[in-house]
Design a protein around this motif. Structure first.
Motif, PDB file in Angstrom:
ATOM      1  N   PRO A  38      45.125-128.446 -80.488  1.00 10.17           N
ATOM      2  CA  PRO A  38      44.230-127.676 -81.329  1.00 10.17           C
ATOM      3  C   PRO A  38      44.539-125.907 -81.213  1.00 10.17           C
ATOM      4  N   PHE A  39      44.992-125.687 -79.970  1.00 11.89           N
ATOM      5  CA  PHE A  39      45.156-124.054 -79.643  1.00 11.89           C
ATOM      6  C   PHE A  39      46.425-123.742 -79.814  1.00 11.89           C
ATOM      7  N   ALA A  40      47.348-124.515 -80.572  1.00  7.83           N
ATOM      8  CA  ALA A  40      48.607-124.149 -80.469  1.00  7.83           C
ATOM      9  C   ALA A  40      49.067-122.843 -80.837  1.00  7.83           C
ATOM     10  N   ARG A  41      48.121-122.331 -82.114  1.00  8.58           N
ATOM     11  CA  ARG A  41      48.476-121.065 -82.529  1.00  8.58           C
ATOM     12  C   ARG A  41      48.049-119.878 -81.834  1.00  8.58           C
ATOM     13  N   GLU A  42      47.092-120.413 -81.085  1.00  2.00           N
ATOM     14  CA  GLU A  42      46.356-119.012 -80.124  1.00  2.00           C
ATOM     15  C   GLU A  42      47.471-118.931 -78.999  1.00  2.00           C
ATOM     16  N   ALA A  94      41.726-120.655 -74.332  1.00  3.69           N
ATOM     17  CA  ALA A  94      40.427-119.850 -74.684  1.00  3.69           C
ATOM     18  C   ALA A  94      39.952-118.788 -73.829  1.00  3.69           C
ATOM     19  N   ALA A  95      39.980-119.050 -72.716  1.00  2.71           N
ATOM     20  CA  ALA A  95      39.508-118.031 -71.692  1.00  2.71           C
ATOM     21  C   ALA A  95      40.543-116.725 -71.575  1.00  2.71           C
ATOM     22  N   ALA A  96      41.798-117.188 -71.677  1.00  2.00           N
ATOM     23  CA  ALA A  96      42.715-115.897 -71.501  1.00  2.00           C
ATOM     24  C   ALA A  96      42.604-115.146 -72.989  1.00  2.00           C
ATOM     25  N   VAL A  97      42.462-115.671 -73.822  1.00  2.00           N
ATOM     26  CA  VAL A  97      42.324-115.228 -75.426  1.00  2.00           C
ATOM     27  C   VAL A  97      41.240-114.162 -75.453  1.00  2.00           C
TER      28      VAL A  97
END
Length: 136
Positions: A38-42, A94-97
């Protein structure tokens, strides 16, 4: 003086190793798992941020480190575990973004969207690293 500079030298070496790994392996893993994570775009947006010359070095280090973790076959939770395998990767991305979010801009997100809509294709450069080019 050497004791002061040693951690900086080691950190720069790690960032460079992460960058090499990401540039060599990111696209093959992303193509394989893009529909499953689910985090592919990020992750793709963060990749474009990491390779952007305007991105500060510290943000590049965070982005390449997170993306290298995603690529790595050695995870806290192996990717092969159905349903759980990418939870650790998602947490790291998520943490990096969150940490570098102000550097992941509209241009990076737009390039990611074009990747997912098939308007961007891989092309090999003379140095053997995969880079993306917009078809024009």
């Amino acid at each position: 003086m050497q004791q002061i500079l040693q951690p900086q030298v080691e950190e720069e070496g790690k960032r460079q190793r992460d960058e090499e790994v990401v540039k060599k392996k990111f696209w093959s893993k992303m193509k394989k798992y893009a529909s499953k994570v689910p985090f592919a775009r990020e992750a793709v947006s963060m990749y474009f941020c990491a390779i952007d010359a305007k991105t500060p070095l510290y943000a590049k280090g965070i982005a390449f480190g997170a993306l290298a973790y995603f690529i790595s076959p050695i995870d806290a939770i192996p990717d092969a575990l159905l349903g759980l395998g990418f939870t650790d990767d998602a947490t790291v991305i998520a943490a990096a973004v969150t940490a570098i979010g102000k550097h992941v801009n509209a241009v990076h997100r737009d390039k990611a969207e074009r990747f997912f809509y098939g308007e961007v294709r891989e092309k090999q450069q003379a140095d053997g690293l995969a880079v993306l080019r917009t078809e024009g």
